[in-house]
Design a protein around this motif. Structure first.
Motif, PDB file in Angstrom:
ATOM      1  N   ALA A 131       0.841  -1.211   0.000  1.00 11.99           N
ATOM      2  CA  ALA A 131       0.000   0.000   0.000  1.00 11.99           C
ATOM      3  C   ALA A 131       0.867   1.248   0.000  1.00 11.99           C
ATOM      4  O   ALA A 131       0.586   2.210  -0.739  1.00 11.99           O
ATOM      5  CB  ALA A 131      -0.920  -0.004   1.223  1.00 11.99           C
ATOM      6  N   PHE A 132       1.931   1.250   0.789  1.00  7.45           N
ATOM      7  CA  PHE A 132       2.815   2.430   0.853  1.00  7.45           C
ATOM      8  C   PHE A 132       3.526   2.647  -0.491  1.00  7.45           C
ATOM      9  O   PHE A 132       3.668   3.774  -0.961  1.00  7.45           O
ATOM     10  CB  PHE A 132       3.861   2.266   1.962  1.00  7.45           C
ATOM     11  N   ARG A 133       3.953   1.536  -1.107  1.00 10.78           N
ATOM     12  CA  ARG A 133       4.643   1.644  -2.404  1.00 10.78           C
ATOM     13  C   ARG A 133       3.704   2.200  -3.472  1.00 10.78           C
ATOM     14  O   ARG A 133       4.078   3.079  -4.256  1.00 10.78           O
ATOM     15  CB  ARG A 133       5.162   0.263  -2.830  1.00 10.78           C
ATOM     16  N   LEU A 134       2.462   1.684  -3.505  1.00  3.49           N
ATOM     17  CA  LEU A 134       1.483   2.140  -4.491  1.00  3.49           C
ATOM     18  C   LEU A 134       1.117   3.606  -4.272  1.00  3.49           C
ATOM     19  O   LEU A 134       0.897   4.346  -5.235  1.00  3.49           O
ATOM     20  CB  LEU A 134       0.230   1.262  -4.419  1.00  3.49           C
ATOM     21  N   TYR A 135       1.065   4.022  -2.998  1.00  2.00           N
ATOM     22  CA  TYR A 135       0.788   5.439  -2.734  1.00  2.00           C
ATOM     23  C   TYR A 135       1.889   6.319  -3.328  1.00  2.00           C
ATOM     24  O   TYR A 135       1.611   7.338  -3.958  1.00  2.00           O
ATOM     25  CB  TYR A 135       0.675   5.707  -1.229  1.00  2.00           C
ATOM     26  N   ARG A 136       3.140   5.891  -3.138  1.00  5.87           N
ATOM     27  CA  ARG A 136       4.256   6.690  -3.677  1.00  5.87           C
ATOM     28  C   ARG A 136       4.190   6.763  -5.209  1.00  5.87           C
ATOM     29  O   ARG A 136       4.414   7.830  -5.788  1.00  5.87           O
ATOM     30  CB  ARG A 136       5.588   6.089  -3.230  1.00  5.87           C
ATOM     31  N   LEU A 137       3.853   5.658  -5.854  1.00  5.41           N
ATOM     32  CA  LEU A 137       3.752   5.659  -7.316  1.00  5.41           C
ATOM     33  C   LEU A 137       2.597   6.545  -7.785  1.00  5.41           C
ATOM     34  O   LEU A 137       2.718   7.264  -8.790  1.00  5.41           O
ATOM     35  CB  LEU A 137       3.556   4.232  -7.823  1.00  5.41           C
ATOM     36  N   ALA A 138       1.478   6.493  -7.054  1.00  6.53           N
ATOM     37  CA  ALA A 138       0.341   7.346  -7.397  1.00  6.53           C
ATOM     38  C   ALA A 138       0.701   8.810  -7.237  1.00  6.53           C
ATOM     39  O   ALA A 138       0.357   9.653  -8.077  1.00  6.53           O
ATOM     40  CB  ALA A 138      -0.858   6.992  -6.522  1.00  6.53           C
ATOM     41  N   ASP A 139       1.424   9.128  -6.158  1.00  2.00           N
ATOM     42  CA  ASP A 139       1.848  10.503  -5.897  1.00  2.00           C
ATOM     43  C   ASP A 139       2.779  10.998  -7.000  1.00  2.00           C
ATOM     44  O   ASP A 139       2.714  12.158  -7.391  1.00  2.00           O
ATOM     45  CB  ASP A 139       2.558  10.553  -4.535  1.00  2.00           C
ATOM     46  N   ARG A 140       3.616  10.109  -7.513  1.00  5.16           N
ATOM     47  CA  ARG A 140       4.516  10.484  -8.603  1.00  5.16           C
ATOM     48  C   ARG A 140       3.742  10.692  -9.905  1.00  5.16           C
ATOM     49  O   ARG A 140       4.027  11.614 -10.674  1.00  5.16           O
ATOM     50  CB  ARG A 140       5.565   9.399  -8.818  1.00  5.16           C
ATOM     51  N   THR A 141       2.736   9.853 -10.137  1.00  7.68           N
ATOM     52  CA  THR A 141       1.998   9.867 -11.406  1.00  7.68           C
ATOM     53  C   THR A 141       1.089  11.065 -11.527  1.00  7.68           C
ATOM     54  O   THR A 141       0.993  11.679 -12.599  1.00  7.68           O
ATOM     55  CB  THR A 141       1.168   8.573 -11.547  1.00  7.68           C
ATOM     56  N   TRP A 142       0.427  11.419 -10.425  1.00  9.51           N
ATOM     57  CA  TRP A 142      -0.574  12.491 -10.522  1.00  9.51           C
ATOM     58  C   TRP A 142      -0.583  13.366  -9.273  1.00  9.51           C
ATOM     59  O   TRP A 142      -0.554  12.881  -8.165  1.00  9.51           O
ATOM     60  CB  TRP A 142      -1.978  11.904 -10.720  1.00  9.51           C
ATOM     61  N   GLN A 143      -0.604  14.651  -9.517  1.00  8.42           N
ATOM     62  CA  GLN A 143      -0.744  15.632  -8.447  1.00  8.42           C
ATOM     63  C   GLN A 143      -1.799  16.652  -8.864  1.00  8.42           C
ATOM     64  O   GLN A 143      -1.803  17.093 -10.023  1.00  8.42           O
ATOM     65  CB  GLN A 143       0.593  16.365  -8.212  1.00  8.42           C
ATOM     66  N   PRO A 144      -2.722  17.010  -7.959  1.00  7.91           N
ATOM     67  CA  PRO A 144      -2.809  16.529  -6.577  1.00  7.91           C
ATOM     68  C   PRO A 144      -3.708  15.291  -6.467  1.00  7.91           C
ATOM     69  O   PRO A 144      -4.696  15.182  -7.172  1.00  7.91           O
ATOM     70  CB  PRO A 144      -3.431  17.712  -5.857  1.00  7.91           C
ATOM     71  N   LEU A 145      -3.315  14.381  -5.568  1.00 10.20           N
ATOM     72  CA  LEU A 145      -4.139  13.209  -5.295  1.00 10.20           C
ATOM     73  C   LEU A 145      -5.304  13.599  -4.388  1.00 10.20           C
ATOM     74  O   LEU A 145      -5.147  14.432  -3.497  1.00 10.20           O
ATOM     75  CB  LEU A 145      -3.321  12.120  -4.614  1.00 10.20           C
ATOM     76  N   VAL A 146      -6.445  12.984  -4.612  1.00 14.10           N
ATOM     77  CA  VAL A 146      -7.591  13.218  -3.731  1.00 14.10           C
ATOM     78  C   VAL A 146      -7.951  11.888  -3.085  1.00 14.10           C
ATOM     79  O   VAL A 146      -8.288  10.922  -3.776  1.00 14.10           O
ATOM     80  CB  VAL A 146      -8.787  13.798  -4.510  1.00 14.10           C
ATOM     81  N   ILE A 147      -7.827  11.832  -1.751  1.00 12.63           N
ATOM     82  CA  ILE A 147      -8.130  10.617  -1.001  1.00 12.63           C
ATOM     83  C   ILE A 147      -9.152  10.956   0.070  1.00 12.63           C
ATOM     84  O   ILE A 147      -8.995  11.957   0.785  1.00 12.63           O
ATOM     85  CB  ILE A 147      -6.860  10.041  -0.341  1.00 12.63           C
ATOM     86  N   ASP A 148     -10.180  10.147   0.183  1.00  9.55           N
ATOM     87  CA  ASP A 148     -11.187  10.401   1.217  1.00  9.55           C
ATOM     88  C   ASP A 148     -10.542  10.273   2.600  1.00  9.55           C
ATOM     89  O   ASP A 148      -9.563   9.543   2.779  1.00  9.55           O
ATOM     90  CB  ASP A 148     -12.366   9.440   1.087  1.00  9.55           C
TER      91      ASP A 148
END
Length: 1014
Positions: A746-763
């Motif tokens: 989960a932590f690794r995927l969060y980092r990849l998502a953060d790299r791919t798109w900014q800003p991330l929107v998480i509930d």
């Protein structure tokens, strides 16, 4: 190391087996005699047996009954040590003997035999083993001798001499608790031998058990009242016991003087003498004892009369008197007084150095009886010589000689020298750099309570330098250093406890400590509390009024850093007279920023009298500006003062900035121009000092209502829109991993998502769940950088930490794993929010070296802009153009990049290019280009300033300000590469870019090619 571990494991197994069998045996005895039915723990069995010895063993002789009670006590200690896994081979041999004796005394012969068989106890020729042990002892082979005596005891457990001989070996091996047991056992077997009491009293004395040691001396003296060893030790123990039990007696009492003297000796006793050469030890005589008493008087005089020259001179005379008798402490104290200029003496670094040399020539140790003591003054002088060579005080600076003296002093037990030696190893000063050696010496100094070493070691433990990271131990060290009032320690403690991976209770623990210390008027705590309120750090909300209160209190206690802090705050609050007072104080202490600010105030007479001469002196001393720039500033200030005098204008209630704005506004030629000027200055005033936070604005509603439009853009071929869906797909995968309790994934995927798109929107529910998982993971493994990356983003998004705290967290994250590009990108952003353009640029460049992500170029360009402010506008333009050319036209920050380029062109006095890039920015903002998920570009200072400046330019085309800042040459096109006018060659493809020649066109092609294609 492996063999030692195996030996310990075998010893532990033997003890475990013996405890288990003995427990069964005791249970059978208690069951037989008292009907015990319940199965009890070993310690409970021992406790019950101890209370029923007389009933269970009525025929046992009194001597053996006492021995049984003593062995039951020891057995409890054995079980406790075993529970703590406190294993030691030699200790286990004693423990095994104890358990075997216990089984024998309780009549458990079968149990005794089984334990002996399992432990491999062999019966040999005890007399031969004793003789071999004696030979080893004579040659100083204590361990070999002890082993022989142990084997002999296994064959003959009733020979008192074997126990006493082994005790002597154990004393030489510093195993005093074992020596005590053996001496007690020897006395139990033969209470008539005075030698046994000498051994027992020495072991107890070395264990600092002075009352039992005194009892042992007095019991032995009943056998022989003339024994010199016991008489001398009785005297020493009597003094120490008396000192611990009662207050000081009548003045002049010989008993009290004896107690004080021995206490002072005891305080500097050396625990281990194994590394001490006989050549380094001098015997204590009556002269040395007398000098110790005299030195104590001198220190009492200094303590009560500090600052009184007459009292200081009395103390100096005593130091000089004992120094003539060869006292190292007297010589060193004289040296200190020459160094500091006390007792009416002129400061004399050369005299200080010579006296320290004389003190360092003395032997570093003193001896009395069997004890060795530090010769106070020798190690201190050696350290002082190291400092002199390190700092070039009265001698040429020489790091190698400094290292040599620090090493000598450290080996002689001086904590400050250990700290200095650790720092030398850390910095590679006078030696090869070695963080491992640095940490070792700093640890030794920290163990002795040296606060500077504790602070430095804590930093190394946090970062894992020279060994494994240990944040818990670091916190304890910082608490200790803060308790000693070391500047910076309390702040470091606060920073560490708020690094992010802490429970709320832990994160607030530093706040409680700071507030408690501040309430006790601790100047470090008062300063830190004021700083916290000033900057909104440490869990405190920003409050300038409280910040002023606490910073003033800290400055009243002469906290040096409080003066510039409160001065700048008061200047910001418009309390300029008070600000001038504090800034002068700070300037006099060498604070460069305070010197510059105070110089500016003097140049305009702001909060103080106008004094150009003093202003020039402070401005030059600050080294912030060149002499030419200082003269220009003074000239501008003079013009403002002349303007105000000519028009009869008051400066009351106006800041320096407002006075400058009033002066510049006077050049406006129309009412509308004046309004434009005011608008610009008002905007500057509003944006000055505004601190940004990476959390930014919340535009979740825009994000959530734009998915259909984004899908349409993606279908039309927008690569940026396609990345939007990739990023949110990664977030969905992250949620699945989180639901499966797969934290690392989960932590690794969060980092990849953060790299791919900014800003991330998480509930908020998912965010909290992710943060809790990351916190738990990081508390379990302090090296889990992926978890810490999540924690930092949570703190940023929820604004739980301010930008300074987030920067420290980002630095820690990169230190945990320096090979992850995302961490450096995060670090670059945090440096940017803290206004450190140089460090931000380095971080972004490192991120791009590790992994090329084109959208990170915007961060790099912004770092270049903040680093190169006003000095190299071309480089800033190139950096933003590199970002634009490497990314899609609908990338998130294209409009801001265009506005920044336009602003730099305006600074280059190229209004045409400024307008062109301003137009491009507006075009990138248009709905036809900008993706609907991105927030509007409303809060962009370059954009707002450009709008205002273009308006002013149109209104005031001929104003003096315009001629200086906005003028544009009327002839010739500017070269797109070098910026020179009259560029005659045009790009053959787009016909828009101009160049001086082919070389300029080639240099610019990397930047121009994408614009040219578009």
């Amino acid at each position: 190391m492996a063999s030692a571990n195996v030996a310990n494991a075998k010893a532990a197994a033997k003890i475990q087996f013996a405890v288990s069998l003995l427990g069964d045996g005791m249970h059978s005895v208690l069951q037989r005699h008292f009907g015990l039915k319940n199965q009890l723990d070993f310690n409970d069995l021992l406790k019950m047996m101890s209370g029923k010895v007389d009933e269970a063993f009525p025929g046992l002789e009194p001597q053996n009954r006492q021995l049984l009670q003593r062995l039951l006590e020891r057995a409890k200690a054995i079980r406790d040590r075993h529970s703590r896994q406190d294993f030691d081979v030699h200790r286990s041999e004693h423990d095994l003997e104890c358990l075997l004796k216990l089984a024998s005394l309780m009549g458990l012969s079968e149990c005794q035999q089984e334990i002996a068989n399992f432990a491999g106890v062999s019966i040999g020729d005890w007399e031969k083993l004793k003789s071999e042990g004696n030979e080893h002892y004579k040659k100083g082979r204590w361990l070999e001798a002890m082993t022989c005596y142990t084997k002999a005891i296994q064959s003959n457990a009733n020979n008192a001499v074997l126990y006493s001989n082994r005790a002597l070996c154990e004393i030489n091996l510093r195993k005093f608790d074992l020596a005590r047991e053996d001496a007690e056992d020897a006395i139990g077997l033969d209470p008539s031998q005075i030698k046994f009491y000498r051994i027992l009293s020495e072991a107890l004395y070395k264990l600092r058990l002075h009352e039992p040691a005194l009892d042992a001396c007095q019991t032995g003296l009943r056998i022989d009242s003339t024994d010199e060893t016991l008489l001398l030790r009785e005297q020493l123990c009597t003094a120490l016991v008396m000192d611990s039990q009662q207050d000081v007696g009548a003045e002049g009492s010989s008993q009290t003087q004896s107690s004080d003297l021995y206490k002072k000796l005891r305080d500097c006793q050396v625990e281990s003498t194994s590394g001490i050469s006989p050549d380094e030890v001098s015997p204590i005589d009556s002269t040395i004892l007398q000098s110790i008493s005299e030195l104590d008087k001198a220190h009492q005089i200094l303590q009560s009369g500090r600052g009184d020259i007459t009292e200081e001179q009395k103390a100096f005379e005593i130091f000089e008197s004992v120094a003539k008798q060869g006292s190292a402490q007297g010589l060193y104290n004289m040296a200190i007084m020459y160094k500091d200029g006390n007792a009416g003496l002129a400061r004399d670094p050369a005299k200080h150095f010579q006296l320290c040399l004389q003190a360092a020539e003395q032997k570093p140790y003193l001896s009395a009886m069997d004890d060795v003591f530090l010769n106070i003054g020798v190690a201190e002088a050696e350290n002082a010589l190291g400092v002199a060579y390190r700092d070039g005080m009265a001698v040429d600076k020489d790091d190698k000689l400094a290292f040599k003296w620090f090493l000598k002093s450290a080996r002689h037990g001086y904590a400050s020298a250990m700290s200095n030696l650790g720092l030398a190893f850390y910095n590679g000063a006078g030696c090869e750099r070695s963080p491992t050696s640095a940490r070792w010496w700093l640890q030794k100094a920290a163990d002795l309570g040296q606060s500077e070493a504790q602070l430095k070691l804590a930093g190394m433990l946090i970062e894992g330098e020279g060994g494994p990271a240990d944040s818990e131990k670091a916190v304890e060290l910082l608490k200790s250093a803060a308790d000693q009032g070391l500047p910076g320690a309390l702040e470091a403690l606060q920073q560490q406890t708020r690094r992010g991976a802490m429970k709320a209770k832990r994160m607030n623990s530093a706040r409680k400590i700071v507030e408690e210390k501040a309430a006790a008027n601790d100047k470090e705590a008062l300063f830190l509390l004021g700083k916290n309120y000033l900057q909104g750090e440490g869990g405190f909300e920003q409050d300038f009024e409280l910040a002023e209160t606490y910073l003033r209190k800290a400055s009243d206690l002469n906290h040096e850093r409080a003066f510039p802090a409160v001065g700048k705050l008061l200047l910001q609050l418009g309390k300029e007279k008070d600000a001038a007072f504090f800034l002068r104080k700070a300037a006099e202490s060498g604070d460069a920023e305070a010197q510059w600010l105070f110089g500016c105030m003097l140049s305009l007479g702001q909060g103080c009298e106008n004094n150009p001469t003093e202003a020039r002196r402070w401005l030059l001393r600050s080294k912030k500006d060149s002499q030419k720039e200082v003269e220009e500033l003074l000239k501008a200030s003079s013009q403002i003062l002349l303007f105000e005098a000519a028009r009869g204008l008051s400066k009351d209630g106006l800041s320096q900035y407002e006075r400058f704005a009033r002066y510049v506004e006077s050049f406006a030629s129309s009412h509308k121009s004046k309004e434009a000027f005011r608008d610009i200055f008002q905007y500057f005033k509003q944006t000055m000092g505004v601190s940004l936070h990476p959390a930014g604005s919340n535009h979740m509603s825009t994000m959530l209502t734009s998915e259909q439009l984004m899908a349409k853009k993606a279908a039309q071929g927008s690569k940026t829109a396609q990345k939007y869906f990739i990023g949110f797909d990664l977030l969905d995968q992250m949620r699945s991993a989180l639901d499966s309790n797969n934290g690392p994934e989960a932590f690794r995927l969060y980092r990849l998502a953060d790299r791919t798109w900014q800003p991330l929107v998480i509930d908020i529910f998912t965010w909290k769940k992710l943060f809790d998982a990351a916190t738990a993971a990081f508390e379990e493994n302090r090296k889990d950088s992926e978890a810490y990356f999540v924690i930092i983003h949570y703190h940023s998004g929820r604004q739980l930490s301010n930008v300074a705290e987030l920067l420290r967290m980002a630095l820690a994250c990169t230190n945990l794993n320096p090979n992850v590009a995302d961490y450096y990108n995060l670090l670059g952003n945090m440096y940017g929010f803290n206004g450190d353009g140089i460090s931000a640029l380095r971080a972004f460049e490192r991120a791009l070296e590790l992994d090329w992500e084109p959208h990170w170029l915007y961060g790099k360009a912004s770092a270049v802009r903040h680093h190169q402010r006003l000095s190299d506008r071309r480089r800033v333009i190139e950096a933003y153009e590199e970002y634009i050319s490497a990314n899609e036209k609908d990338d998130r920050h294209i409009p801001e990049a265009c506005y920044c380029i336009a602003f730099e062109y305006l600074g280059l006095k190229d209004k045409a290019m400024a307008r062109e890039y301003f137009r491009r920015g507006l075009q990138a903002e248009s709905p036809e280009v900008r993706l609907p998920c991105f927030e509007p570009v409303n809060d962009c200072p370059p954009k707002e300033m450009l709008q205002k400046m273009f308006l002013l330019y149109d209104l005031e085309n001929s104003s003096p300000l315009n001629s200086q800042l906005l003028s544009e040459s009327s002839s010739g096109d500017r070269c797109s590469s070098c910026g020179k006018r009259n560029a005659s060659q045009r790009c053959s493809r787009c016909k828009k870019a101009f160049y001086c020649d082919r070389d300029c066109q080639l240099k610019h092609w990397k930047v121009h090619k994408k614009q040219c294609v578009n």
